[in-house]
Design a protein around this motif. Sequence first.
Motif, mmCIF file in Angstrom:
data_model
loop_
_atom_site.group_PDB
_atom_site.id
_atom_site.type_symbol
_atom_site.label_atom_id
_atom_site.label_comp_id
_atom_site.label_asym_id
_atom_site.label_seq_id
_atom_site.Cartn_x
_atom_site.Cartn_y
_atom_site.Cartn_z
ATOM 1 N N HIS A 1 0.805 -1.230 0.000
ATOM 2 C CA HIS A 1 0.000 0.000 0.000
ATOM 3 C C HIS A 1 0.834 1.274 0.000
ATOM 4 N N THR A 2 2.136 1.153 -0.230
ATOM 5 C CA THR A 2 3.009 2.325 -0.204
ATOM 6 C C THR A 2 4.094 2.213 -1.273
ATOM 7 N N HIS A 3 4.882 3.261 -1.392
ATOM 8 C CA HIS A 3 6.043 3.267 -2.292
ATOM 9 C C HIS A 3 7.106 4.195 -1.717
ATOM 10 N N ILE A 4 8.370 3.805 -1.841
ATOM 11 C CA ILE A 4 9.476 4.653 -1.391
ATOM 12 C C ILE A 4 10.271 5.111 -2.606
ATOM 13 N N GLU A 5 10.614 6.368 -2.618
ATOM 14 C CA GLU A 5 11.404 6.939 -3.714
ATOM 15 C C GLU A 5 12.513 7.804 -3.123
ATOM 16 N N LYS A 6 13.733 7.667 -3.660
ATOM 17 C CA LYS A 6 14.829 8.527 -3.242
ATOM 18 C C LYS A 6 14.942 9.674 -4.234
ATOM 19 N N THR A 7 14.871 10.884 -3.734
ATOM 20 C CA THR A 7 14.926 12.065 -4.586
ATOM 21 C C THR A 7 15.998 13.009 -4.055
ATOM 22 N N SER A 8 16.135 14.147 -4.691
ATOM 23 C CA SER A 8 17.082 15.151 -4.226
ATOM 24 C C SER A 8 16.684 15.698 -2.860
ATOM 25 N N GLU A 9 15.405 15.482 -2.495
ATOM 26 C CA GLU A 9 14.915 15.931 -1.195
ATOM 27 C C GLU A 9 15.102 14.867 -0.124
ATOM 28 N N GLY A 10 15.641 13.712 -0.491
ATOM 29 C CA GLY A 10 15.797 12.599 0.446
ATOM 30 C C GLY A 10 14.807 11.497 0.123
ATOM 31 N N HIS A 11 14.605 10.574 1.046
ATOM 32 C CA HIS A 11 13.659 9.482 0.846
ATOM 33 C C HIS A 11 12.235 9.950 1.130
ATOM 34 N N LEU A 12 11.335 9.670 0.178
ATOM 35 C CA LEU A 12 9.932 10.034 0.311
ATOM 36 C C LEU A 12 9.088 8.766 0.335
ATOM 37 N N LEU A 13 8.110 8.733 1.222
ATOM 38 C CA LEU A 13 7.201 7.597 1.351
ATOM 39 C C LEU A 13 5.816 8.019 0.866
ATOM 40 N N PHE A 14 5.275 7.300 -0.106
ATOM 41 C CA PHE A 14 3.942 7.573 -0.652
ATOM 42 C C PHE A 14 2.959 6.601 0.003
ATOM 43 N N ASP A 15 1.978 7.138 0.736
ATOM 44 C CA ASP A 15 0.981 6.317 1.427
ATOM 45 C C ASP A 15 -0.334 6.383 0.647
ATOM 46 N N TYR A 16 -0.695 5.278 -0.029
ATOM 47 C CA TYR A 16 -1.885 5.270 -0.880
ATOM 48 C C TYR A 16 -3.175 5.021 -0.102
ATOM 49 N N THR A 17 -3.066 4.743 1.167
ATOM 50 C CA THR A 17 -4.271 4.604 1.990
ATOM 51 C C THR A 17 -4.742 5.951 2.511
ATOM 52 N N ARG A 18 -3.881 6.957 2.378
ATOM 53 C CA ARG A 18 -4.252 8.314 2.802
ATOM 54 C C ARG A 18 -4.084 9.245 1.604
ATOM 55 N N ARG A 19 -5.180 9.443 0.884
ATOM 56 C CA ARG A 19 -5.160 10.272 -0.315
ATOM 57 C C ARG A 19 -5.833 11.615 -0.051
ATOM 58 N N ASP A 20 -5.361 12.631 -0.738
ATOM 59 C CA ASP A 20 -5.960 13.956 -0.640
ATOM 60 C C ASP A 20 -7.382 13.899 -1.213
#
Length: 598
Positions: A568-587
């Motif tokens: 239910h999530t995804h981790i991505e490393k970007t120039s801002e650091g590691h970001l965690l995308f939580d698909y159970t909590r959507r805008d």
Amino acid sequence: MKVLLASIDSKYIHSNLAVRSLKKYAEQKLRESGAFCDGGCMRVGADEADAVCIEIAEYTINQQPQKVLADIYKRDADIIMFSCYIWNKAFMGKLLEDLATVRPEVKIWLGGPEVSFDGAKILEEFPNVRGVMMGEGEETFAQLLKAYSGDELTSDHFREIPGIICRDAAGGEIVRTPQREPLDMDQLPFVYEDLADFENRIIYYESSRGCPFRCSYCLSSVDKKLRFRSLDLVKKELKFFLDNKVQQVKFVDRTFNCDHDRTMEIWRFLRDNDNGVTNFHFEMAADILTYDEIELLGQLRPGQVQLEIGVQTTNLQTLEAICRPMDFDKLASNVETIKGTGSADSESRMTGNVHIHLDLIAGLPYEDMASFKKSFNDVFSLRPEQLQLGFLKVLKGSPMADRCEEYGLKYTAAPPYEVLETKWLSYDDLLKLKQIEEMVEVYYNTGQFTRTLELILNGFDNAFDMFRAIGSYYEARDLEMMNLSRNRRYELLLEFGQEYVDIVDLRQAMILDYYSRENVKTRPGFLGDETVSKDFAKEFYSMESREHRYLTGPKLAVCDDPRTLRKHTHIEKTSEGHLLFDYTRRDPITNNAMIIQL
């Protein structure tokens, strides 16, 4: 006597409020005259011949006409009433011709905005149509049923019914009766007691009829009387929707906020009775929104309401010509406040909790390409969730239809009577605007490319030029008529954008856009290599399943399975650091995943 109310909708998701209102109102009138319900029919006496059975049949223009014809034939109705609009006129024409062959004896009546203003022409075109109900139809339909259920139908029966044009009882002379007076809105019954037919469909609700504005392109300008349903009834009916947790209710009121006190009362009711699920859609005039109304909007649940706001144009001469009073500066200020840029000292400063949809119309008088470009950029600068670029429809009965020669208006011969040319825009100009419309729909209104578009916009003077360039990019590659996948749309935007901005920055923006919306575990090639190693991900999810430092939402906070957390999530490393995308909590406004900085 069996009566069929038939509707040909544009899509299955839509539902027809008009035919349901006709049915409920007529049955109510039959009860008042002493009829009683017997096996789904209204019976006015002991004899079976006294029964009046009203049935609704809904189809769509996407169905095969022969299957629709067959279904109508099998229903074996004595009278068929069709609800006619610009989107179903062509379909309806073929259906009427075939019904003349297979059911020549059936009595056919038409109603709706597409036939209300040229009834005589309709009767001439379709000899098997007995008559047309013009304008508001509930009382007219009820009186027609009474006429048909009498012992013997005479010409006098029709002449006594306001709001129709028809052939007389003998089928020869054309009878046109006076215009019907508008109904008291409280006389209209509530049509949604049974929601079984509305699963996965939009529910339309009407709390007023008429409009305070007189826009020359709109049929609401013809209805001179603005009427409201009483607030007690409205609240009772809205409570029904809330109690049943319907997904969405779309108010069809032309300008919902034309009465300040009424607007406030309804929004307070929605705030105080929110069920956490139902979304309410309103058509608004944003320049007349008051501070109190905007403040109250800020108290609603994020995603509880969405506002559709007709800007149409920011050209002052055009606004005057179409009789559309509008203060764009005030409108813009109100929209910005609603979106979260209001006064910082306001106790209920908005935080972007309302979905905003802004409309433009191309093809209006005095608006050439340069003027429309300005209107487009003015509206785009407000960054609505959706920007609808529509094209003028020259509707029968509208004041605009009377000024075609003056404005050099040419439009399609068949519905939807869309503009092809004006004194200020050539057909070639309109084709360019069609390109822009498609690109706005694909890349902006989907909300899937927000960061990417904003970055590419840095390479252009304005948004209009950017969307026009994207459209030209598609045209040069013969892609306009192709049904492209979402991933292919991303690829094309990446290919286009790298001509204007740095590819590294562009791909970074696209990664954020892509994973904000897409919970996919197979990385598409255009996003480059994986940025997070399997070991890092394994260690993170193992730790998170024990400690729950980041995944604190109600669905994942209680989960101790690393595989479920990863699903239910995804981790991505970007120039801002590691970001965690939580698909159970959507805008609730954008539908984008929550992004958490690790």
